[in-house]
Design a protein around this motif. Structure first.
Motif, PDB file in Angstrom:
ATOM      1  N   GLY A  75      49.718  37.797  23.657  1.00  0.00           N
ATOM      2  CA  GLY A  75      50.325  37.111  22.526  1.00  0.00           C
ATOM      3  C   GLY A  75      51.493  36.222  22.916  1.00  0.00           C
ATOM      4  N   ASP A  76      52.067  36.431  24.099  1.00  0.00           N
ATOM      5  CA  ASP A  76      53.190  35.604  24.534  1.00  0.00           C
ATOM      6  C   ASP A  76      52.710  34.206  24.929  1.00  0.00           C
ATOM      7  OD1 ASP A  76      55.036  37.652  24.186  1.00  0.00           O
ATOM      8  OD2 ASP A  76      54.960  38.289  26.280  1.00  0.00           O
ATOM      9  N   VAL A  77      53.452  33.191  24.517  1.00  0.00           N
ATOM     10  CA  VAL A  77      53.181  31.815  24.930  1.00  0.00           C
ATOM     11  C   VAL A  77      53.991  31.567  26.195  1.00  0.00           C
ATOM     12  CG1 VAL A  77      53.348  29.378  24.289  1.00  0.00           C
ATOM     13  CG2 VAL A  77      52.764  31.086  22.544  1.00  0.00           C
ATOM     14  N   VAL A  78      53.306  31.105  27.245  1.00  0.00           N
ATOM     15  CA  VAL A  78      53.948  30.947  28.552  1.00  0.00           C
ATOM     16  C   VAL A  78      53.692  29.564  29.138  1.00  0.00           C
ATOM     17  CG1 VAL A  78      53.945  33.401  29.151  1.00  0.00           C
ATOM     18  CG2 VAL A  78      51.943  32.009  29.687  1.00  0.00           C
ATOM     19  N   LEU A  79      54.589  29.156  30.037  1.00  0.00           N
ATOM     20  CA  LEU A  79      54.367  27.976  30.870  1.00  0.00           C
ATOM     21  C   LEU A  79      53.778  28.482  32.174  1.00  0.00           C
ATOM     22  CD1 LEU A  79      57.608  25.832  30.549  1.00  0.00           C
ATOM     23  CD2 LEU A  79      55.505  25.651  29.260  1.00  0.00           C
ATOM     24  N   VAL A  80      52.699  27.838  32.606  1.00  0.00           N
ATOM     25  CA  VAL A  80      51.987  28.271  33.801  1.00  0.00           C
ATOM     26  C   VAL A  80      51.712  27.054  34.680  1.00  0.00           C
ATOM     27  CG1 VAL A  80      49.857  29.347  34.649  1.00  0.00           C
ATOM     28  CG2 VAL A  80      50.864  30.126  32.510  1.00  0.00           C
ATOM     29  N   ARG A  81      51.946  27.191  35.981  1.00  0.00           N
ATOM     30  CA  ARG A  81      51.543  26.137  36.906  1.00  0.00           C
ATOM     31  C   ARG A  81      50.022  26.143  36.933  1.00  0.00           C
ATOM     32  NH1 ARG A  81      54.225  22.949  39.722  1.00  0.00           N
ATOM     33  NH2 ARG A  81      56.124  24.177  39.600  1.00  0.00           N
ATOM     34  N   SER A  82      49.422  24.999  36.686  1.00  0.00           N
ATOM     35  CA  SER A  82      47.967  24.905  36.597  1.00  0.00           C
ATOM     36  C   SER A  82      47.306  25.299  37.910  1.00  0.00           C
ATOM     37  CB  SER A  82      47.563  23.473  36.230  1.00  0.00           C
ATOM     38  OG  SER A  82      46.158  23.322  36.330  1.00  0.00           O
ATOM     39  N   THR A  91      50.848  24.928  28.961  1.00  0.00           N
ATOM     40  CA  THR A  91      51.344  25.915  28.001  1.00  0.00           C
ATOM     41  C   THR A  91      50.139  26.617  27.386  1.00  0.00           C
ATOM     42  OG1 THR A  91      53.160  24.417  27.507  1.00  0.00           O
ATOM     43  CG2 THR A  91      52.807  26.231  25.968  1.00  0.00           C
ATOM     44  N   LYS A  92      50.098  27.921  27.530  1.00  0.00           N
ATOM     45  CA  LYS A  92      48.973  28.717  27.017  1.00  0.00           C
ATOM     46  C   LYS A  92      49.491  30.047  26.487  1.00  0.00           C
ATOM     47  CE  LYS A  92      46.022  25.701  28.639  1.00  0.00           C
ATOM     48  NZ  LYS A  92      45.557  24.670  27.772  1.00  0.00           N
ATOM     49  N   ARG A  93      48.601  30.772  25.832  1.00  0.00           N
ATOM     50  CA  ARG A  93      48.920  32.100  25.312  1.00  0.00           C
ATOM     51  C   ARG A  93      48.262  33.156  26.194  1.00  0.00           C
ATOM     52  NH1 ARG A  93      50.937  33.359  20.588  1.00  0.00           N
ATOM     53  NH2 ARG A  93      50.423  31.330  19.679  1.00  0.00           N
ATOM     54  N   ILE A  94      48.992  34.214  26.504  1.00  0.00           N
ATOM     55  CA  ILE A  94      48.407  35.321  27.266  1.00  0.00           C
ATOM     56  C   ILE A  94      47.491  36.103  26.334  1.00  0.00           C
ATOM     57  CG2 ILE A  94      48.858  37.493  28.463  1.00  0.00           C
ATOM     58  CD1 ILE A  94      51.450  36.322  29.489  1.00  0.00           C
ATOM     59  N   VAL A  95      46.238  36.258  26.756  1.00  0.00           N
ATOM     60  CA  VAL A  95      45.255  36.998  25.970  1.00  0.00           C
ATOM     61  C   VAL A  95      45.009  38.369  26.579  1.00  0.00           C
ATOM     62  CG1 VAL A  95      42.862  36.972  25.170  1.00  0.00           C
ATOM     63  CG2 VAL A  95      44.182  34.865  25.146  1.00  0.00           C
ATOM     64  N   GLY A  96      45.120  38.461  27.911  1.00  0.00           N
ATOM     65  CA  GLY A  96      44.880  39.744  28.563  1.00  0.00           C
ATOM     66  C   GLY A  96      45.697  39.902  29.827  1.00  0.00           C
ATOM     67  N   MET A  97      46.051  41.144  30.096  1.00  0.00           N
ATOM     68  CA  MET A  97      46.812  41.502  31.294  1.00  0.00           C
ATOM     69  C   MET A  97      45.868  42.210  32.274  1.00  0.00           C
ATOM     70  SD  MET A  97      49.804  40.405  30.420  1.00  0.00           S
ATOM     71  CE  MET A  97      50.940  41.095  31.602  1.00  0.00           C
ATOM     72  N   GLU A  98      46.376  42.507  33.469  1.00  0.00           N
ATOM     73  CA  GLU A  98      45.531  43.157  34.476  1.00  0.00           C
ATOM     74  C   GLU A  98      44.926  44.447  33.922  1.00  0.00           C
ATOM     75  OE1 GLU A  98      48.262  45.794  37.367  1.00  0.00           O
ATOM     76  OE2 GLU A  98      48.566  43.634  37.593  1.00  0.00           O
ATOM     77  N   GLY A  99      43.636  44.611  34.190  1.00  0.00           N
ATOM     78  CA  GLY A  99      42.917  45.791  33.725  1.00  0.00           C
ATOM     79  C   GLY A  99      42.289  45.635  32.351  1.00  0.00           C
ATOM     80  N   ASP A 100      42.696  44.617  31.580  1.00  0.00           N
ATOM     81  CA  ASP A 100      42.114  44.398  30.248  1.00  0.00           C
ATOM     82  C   ASP A 100      40.699  43.850  30.371  1.00  0.00           C
ATOM     83  OD1 ASP A 100      44.495  45.206  29.136  1.00  0.00           O
ATOM     84  OD2 ASP A 100      45.110  43.206  28.456  1.00  0.00           O
ATOM     85  N   ARG A 101      39.854  44.265  29.435  1.00  0.00           N
ATOM     86  CA  ARG A 101      38.474  43.779  29.361  1.00  0.00           C
ATOM     87  C   ARG A 101      38.454  42.628  28.350  1.00  0.00           C
ATOM     88  NH1 ARG A 101      33.996  46.877  30.668  1.00  0.00           N
ATOM     89  NH2 ARG A 101      32.053  46.041  29.866  1.00  0.00           N
ATOM     90  N   PRO A 144      46.771  34.004  38.646  1.00  0.00           N
ATOM     91  CA  PRO A 144      47.740  34.887  39.317  1.00  0.00           C
ATOM     92  C   PRO A 144      49.064  34.922  38.557  1.00  0.00           C
ATOM     93  CG  PRO A 144      46.707  33.423  40.908  1.00  0.00           C
ATOM     94  CD  PRO A 144      46.278  32.960  39.545  1.00  0.00           C
ATOM     95  N   TYR A 145      49.612  36.097  38.406  1.00  0.00           N
ATOM     96  CA  TYR A 145      50.868  36.295  37.678  1.00  0.00           C
ATOM     97  C   TYR A 145      51.984  35.422  38.247  1.00  0.00           C
ATOM     98  CZ  TYR A 145      54.195  38.934  34.832  1.00  0.00           C
ATOM     99  OH  TYR A 145      55.137  39.298  33.901  1.00  0.00           O
ATOM    100  N   GLY A 146      51.947  35.154  39.539  1.00  0.00           N
ATOM    101  CA  GLY A 146      52.968  34.357  40.196  1.00  0.00           C
ATOM    102  C   GLY A 146      53.014  32.903  39.748  1.00  0.00           C
ATOM    103  N   LEU A 147      51.967  32.412  39.084  1.00  0.00           N
ATOM    104  CA  LEU A 147      51.959  31.031  38.603  1.00  0.00           C
ATOM    105  C   LEU A 147      52.701  30.873  37.271  1.00  0.00           C
ATOM    106  CD1 LEU A 147      48.357  29.763  39.458  1.00  0.00           C
ATOM    107  CD2 LEU A 147      50.486  29.426  40.721  1.00  0.00           C
ATOM    108  N   ILE A 148      53.064  31.983  36.639  1.00  0.00           N
ATOM    109  CA  ILE A 148      53.803  31.906  35.376  1.00  0.00           C
ATOM    110  C   ILE A 148      55.217  31.428  35.662  1.00  0.00           C
ATOM    111  CG2 ILE A 148      54.707  33.216  33.419  1.00  0.00           C
ATOM    112  CD1 ILE A 148      52.253  35.047  33.683  1.00  0.00           C
TER     113      ILE A 148
END
Length: 167
Positions: A75-82, A91-101, A144-148
């Motif tokens: 649900g968080d809106v984040v800036l991400v290096r493409s 700019t996108k919204r996080i839909v799933g974290m690691e381990g999520d289906r 990758p989480y590091g691109l956030i």
């Protein structure tokens, strides 16, 4: 006698110049730390986050602490290096974290191309709110989480939309 007076004047001018340069350098260091590690503003435009963000552009405030502390979630809106073009920030919204289906459609206009993926460790699944006009994890996979780069927390322009983007 006269030479001593000129030397004293030049020392005074040099000392004042050094003091002023030191103040400017400290200010620039503070600005750098604030902008890169605490909070910054950014201009975001395009159709991928409609209706949350305007196609003609919004000025957003982004904080750079949450992602470093692992405090992001769906649900968080984040800036991400493409991941496709590292020179771009999206700019996108996080839909799933690691381990999520995650279940997603490759083609939103067709319901028959449904896919399921488990987000790998150290990655997130991001999507634009406008699934018809967004290039996101449905196209390039988990990110990758590091691109956030940071978490968007407030819109400051246009004035009629001023306010928090927190859910």
């Amino acid at each position: 006698m006269r030479a001593a007076k000129y030397i004293w004047q030049w020392r005074s001018i040099a000392k004042q110049a050094f003091t002023q340069t030191s103040i400017v350098a400290k200010f620039l260091c503070l600005l750098h730390v604030t902008n890169n590690y605490l909070c910054s503003s950014t201009l975001v435009y395009g159709p991928s986050m409609l209706p949350t963000l305007n196609i003609s552009g919004d000025v957003l405030l982004v904080e750079h602490i949450s992602h470093r502390l692992g405090k992001l979630g769906p649900g968080d809106v984040v800036l991400v290096r493409s991941p496709v073009d590292p020179r771009k920030i999206v700019t996108k919204r996080i839909v799933g974290m690691e381990g999520d289906r995650i279940t997603f459609l490759l083609d939103p206009s067709s319901n028959d191309s449904c896919n399921i993926i488990v987000v790998p460790k150290g990655h997130v699944w991001i999507q634009g709110d406008n699934m018809y006009a967004s290039s996101d994890s449905r196209h390039f996979g988990p990110v990758p989480y590091g691109l956030i780069q940071g978490k968007v927390f407030m819109r400051v322009w246009p004035p009629h939309s001023f306010g928090s983007l927190e859910q």
